[in-house]
Design an enzyme around this catalytic site. Structure first.
Site, short mmCIF file in Angstrom:
data_model
loop_
_atom_site.label_atom_id
_atom_site.label_comp_id
_atom_site.label_asym_id
_atom_site.label_seq_id
_atom_site.Cartn_x
_atom_site.Cartn_y
_atom_site.Cartn_z
N CYS A 45 -0.79 -5.12 7.06
CA CYS A 45 -0.51 -3.88 7.80
C CYS A 45 0.30 -4.18 9.07
O CYS A 45 1.13 -3.38 9.48
CB CYS A 45 -1.81 -3.17 8.17
N CYS A 58 0.81 -1.23 0.00
CA CYS A 58 0.00 0.00 0.00
C CYS A 58 0.84 1.27 0.00
O CYS A 58 0.30 2.36 -0.17
CB CYS A 58 -0.92 0.01 1.22
#
Ligand code: FES
Length: 120
Positions: free
Chosen positions: A102, A33
């Site tokens: 994440c 990301c």
């Protein structure tokens, strides 16, 4: 989408900040990301005695780094180095599958900071 524990760490994250003259510093970016994380550690007698982080990431990244820094504080370098993203996710009570990556930011940033500490 997120459980209560994740939301608590997102709304009131622990150990956020920077550090003057850290013993170890790590900075990583997510290939998925593009978000980034910086991690700072102080080490005394082979134990992590202070830890701070800054992240430019999502709710899951903030919650992961908040709990990962809580977990790492007081651990020996070897214990902290052995922490995996799944340990972090488990401690959070789970993350949605597409948000698991994440938590890798927190694991990688901590490992980079430890690597930097060991190289000194
Ligand atoms: Fe980038 Fe979560 S989407 S860290």
């Amino acid at each position: 989408m997120y459980n209560e524990k994740v939301l608590q760490h997102f709304k009131d994250p622990h150990n956020v900040g920077t550090m003057e003259n850290p013993d170890g510093y790590g900075e990583v970016g997510s290939s998925e990301c593009g978000d980034t994380m910086k991690m700072y550690i102080k080490v005394d007698d082979n134990k992590i005695t202070d830890i701070k982080y800054q992240t430019y990431g999502c709710c899951a990244a903030i919650a992961s780094s908040s709990i990962a820094t809580d977990m790492a504080l007081g651990k020996t370098i070897e214990e902290a180095q052995a922490m995996s993203k799944m340990d972090i996710v488990q401690e959070l009570g789970g993350l949605p599958e597409k948000k698991i990556h994440c938590s890798l930011l927190a694991e990688d940033a901590l490992k980079e900071a430890i690597k930097d500490y060991k190289s000194k």
